[in-house]
Design a protein around this motif. Structure first.
Motif: not given
Length: 411
Positions: A31-34, A59-69, A97-98, A103-104
């Motif tokens: 998704l990031i690459q797309t 699961a949380q790690e995947l979510y927050y890493k995605f938002l950062y990337e 914070l987001l 990120v809303y």
């Protein structure tokens, strides 16, 4: 400006006990690459980000890493609303914070309607207005009165949903009208939603949970104000439009949530504001883990497994034996067939046993097969309850839905 609509990630969901974190991570990386390749400006996530109100650390790690990337890409706005599987308070906790990352988050109906309506800017000019409507919980939109019938409760639910969209969209229209004095370009209104519309398509085993009691609470397409230029829906896992309305869509789940979805082409919806129009297109999502359901007699099952084995695939299998011949060592036989390959059998169902043992737990049946309603109905059968049976089932459904809507993270 380009907008991407997705929903129903269900991060943390397992399949017959099999963890799927590698699959989720592969999707999020894709998704990031797309987003980079398509030069996406806005990402909309229409609920059910997580599969549980208390998601695992992974699961949380995947979510927050995605938002950062995603913050390092062309996508400068992420709009995420809660679905019925999400905990509103869990999603809302880091929302301030987001916002630093644009990120809303809207986990539940906010106190101020302006917090549910987000204006998207590009080059300091208003380009888009988003009505970020989350999953609307019963207690948020319906008042309780003594002596109500199930029908009247459902009608009030639908009216509550209609009224909320009317209020939010009316506010968005006022904002757009103010901008109209200073701009000559088209400013579309996009709304989100996490609900079940009339005529919506589902498949067996997709885990789509009943939102309310009774089909009266399915929302008709006429419930949504005409001023909405696109309605980004979540909850149903099959990509689909609502009726013949191209602008009212479910993006569907990006990965199959069960074997019933294995043959579907998963999609995201791509919107582009161009020449004062909102163009709608789709992007197909690749398969990150092959799921294959094999059904038939022993000869057909054997043949299909051997074909898969020769392709050197790492597919996960669900096998349903429907033959007439009793095979006592079916599990051992099938496990022997896949031995030495990358294939993995997650589930074996023996239809002979299931059909013979009526209303009892079959040898190959597990609790995961049964919904709470199934268990309750079996209890009624076991104790021979026939009087007021339908009313009892309806009331029990109400209790289950109430429990599902409880925010376990709220104080």
């Amino acid at each position: 400006m380009k907008i991407l609509h997705t929903s129903d990630w269900h991060l943390g969901r397992s399949l017959y006990g099999k963890k799927r974190y590698d699959e989720f991570e592969s999707f999020l990386n894709w998704l990031i690459q797309t987003i980079i390749d398509k030069n996406i400006n806005v990402l909309i996530i229409s609920g059910d980000i997580f599969d549980s109100g208390s998601p695992s650390n992974k699961a949380q790690e995947l979510y927050y890493k995605f938002l950062y990337e995603i913050s390092k890409t062309s996508c400068k706005y992420v709009i995420a609303v809660a679905g019925n599987h999400d905990s509103p308070s869990f999603l809302n906790a880091p929302k301030e914070l987001l916002k630093i990352l644009n990120v809303y988050i809207v986990g539940s109906i906010p106190e101020n309607i302006e917090d549910e309506v987000i204006t998207i800017y590009k080059d300091n000019k208003p380009k888009l207005i988003i009505c970020a409507v989350p999953y609307l919980r019963d207690k948020e939109i319906r008042t309780v009165e003594p002596g109500e019938t199930i029908e009247s409760k459902n009608q009030k639910l639908v009216e509550g949903i209609k009224n909320h969209y009317l209020d939010v969209v009316s506010y968005a229209v006022k904002i757009r009208n103010k901008f109209a004095n200073n701009t000559d370009h088209f400013i579309p209104i996009i709304a989100t939603g996490h609900l079940f519309t009339t005529g919506g398509k589902t498949v067996d085993g997709d885990g789509v949970r009943e939102l309310y009691v009774g089909t009266l609470s399915y929302v008709d397409e006429n419930a949504f104000p005409a001023e909405i230029d696109y309605l980004a829906l979540g909850h149903l896992h099959i990509p689909q439009t609502v009726g013949d309305n191209e602008h009212i869509r479910y993006s569907g789940a990006p990965i199959p949530m069960g074997f019933g979805e294995a043959s579907q082409t998963k999609k995201l919806v791509l919107l582009e504001i161009k020449e004062n129009k909102l163009n709608i297109d789709e992007i197909s999502v690749p398969t990150f883990q092959i799921l294959s359901k094999i059904s038939g007699d022993i000869e057909k099952i054997t043949s299909n497994i051997l074909k898969l084995k020769n392709t050197d695939t790492n597919a996960w299998l669900e096998i349903e034996y429907t033959g007439a011949k009793h095979i006592p060592d079916l599990k051992e036989y099938l496990e022997g067939l896949v031995e030495g390959s990358k294939l993995e059998i997650l589930r074996i169902r023996n239809k002979i046993i299931s059909d013979k043992i009526l209303n009892k737990m079959a040898e190959d049946e597990i609790l995961e097969d049964l919904s709470p309603i199934d268990v309750f109905v079996r209890y009624l059968d076991a104790v021979n309850i026939t009087e007021d049976r339908e009313e009892l089932i309806t009331l029990y459904k109400e209790i289950v839905n109430h429990i599902n809507e409880e925010d376990i993270n709220a104080q």
